[in-house]
Design an enzyme around this catalytic site. Structure first.
Site, PDB file in Angstrom:
ATOM      1  N   HIS A 108       2.057   4.248  -3.118  1.00 26.30           N
ATOM      2  CA  HIS A 108       2.030   5.719  -3.068  1.00 26.30           C
ATOM      3  C   HIS A 108       3.294   6.297  -3.700  1.00 26.30           C
ATOM      4  O   HIS A 108       3.225   7.258  -4.479  1.00 26.30           O
ATOM      5  CB  HIS A 108       1.903   6.214  -1.627  1.00 26.30           C
ATOM      6  N   HIS A 137       0.839  -1.205   0.000  1.00 29.63           N
ATOM      7  CA  HIS A 137       0.000   0.000   0.000  1.00 29.63           C
ATOM      8  C   HIS A 137       0.874   1.255   0.000  1.00 29.63           C
ATOM      9  O   HIS A 137       0.654   2.179  -0.801  1.00 29.63           O
ATOM     10  CB  HIS A 137      -0.906  -0.024   1.243  1.00 29.63           C
ATOM     11  N   GLU A 138       1.863   1.285   0.893  1.00 32.35           N
ATOM     12  CA  GLU A 138       2.717   2.473   0.997  1.00 32.35           C
ATOM     13  C   GLU A 138       3.671   2.597  -0.190  1.00 32.35           C
ATOM     14  O   GLU A 138       3.905   3.695  -0.697  1.00 32.35           O
ATOM     15  CB  GLU A 138       3.475   2.468   2.325  1.00 32.35           C
TER      16      GLU A 138
END
Length: 171
Positions: free
Chosen positions: A79, A75-76
């Protein structure tokens, strides 16, 4: 509980694996980000785009290693990859969602479902009509006499509920 160094290394390794997947998918190379374990509160992880940095919550990591490796780390990383490919875009917009789905094969969820009680305890307060949960920050403000909170329903002040936990009051 704080994770041991091997768990930190597993997160580092997973970050690298995710970047390799993104490189294969996009044909672009990505520098390894700075990885820190200093995220606090209820947030599992965060991506600092301009700094090319990832921060993870060590308290949540210690109790949720599997979820971190499977979902939080990708998820990170997504980004950072979205930022590298598209510049500043909506944090969980279509570019990020596409990376989550097409690169990592994950559902693009914006929020984790981890138990955050150890990382961010809540304190029980009551008014005349209901029970309220206050964060540690708000609880400490009340204890120091800096703030007073009242119920938006009955307009009565909130008062701490003291409970006995192993012989000590929970306030």
């Amino acid at each position: 509980m704080k994770p041991d160094d091997s768990l930190f290394q597993q997160v580092q390794t997973r970050v690298t694996e995710c970047l390799v997947l993104a490189e294969r998918h996009t044909g672009r190379q990505f520098d390894p980000p700075l990885v820190r374990f200093n995220q606090r509160g209820r947030i599992a992880g965060s991506a600092w785009l301009e700094r090319w940095e990832l921060r993870f919550n060590p308290v949540l990591l210690a109790d949720n290693a599997e979820a971190f490796l499977a979902e939080i780390v990708p998820h990170e990383v997504a980004h950072l990859v979205a930022f590298a490919l598209h510049g500043k875009v909506k944090p969980h917009g279509r570019e990020w969602q596409s990376i989550m789905t097409n690169v990592f094969g994950l559902e693009p969820r914006t929020r984790h479902k981890l138990n955050t009680e150890k990382a961010s305890p809540v304190f029980t307060y009551q008014c005349s009509c209901r029970i309220h949960k206050l964060s540690l920050r708000r609880h400490n403000s009340v204890r120091r006499g800096q703030k007073r909170y009242q119920c938006i329903h009955c307009n009565q002040p909130l008062a701490p509920v003291t409970s006995k936990v192993k012989g000590k009051s929970h306030d």
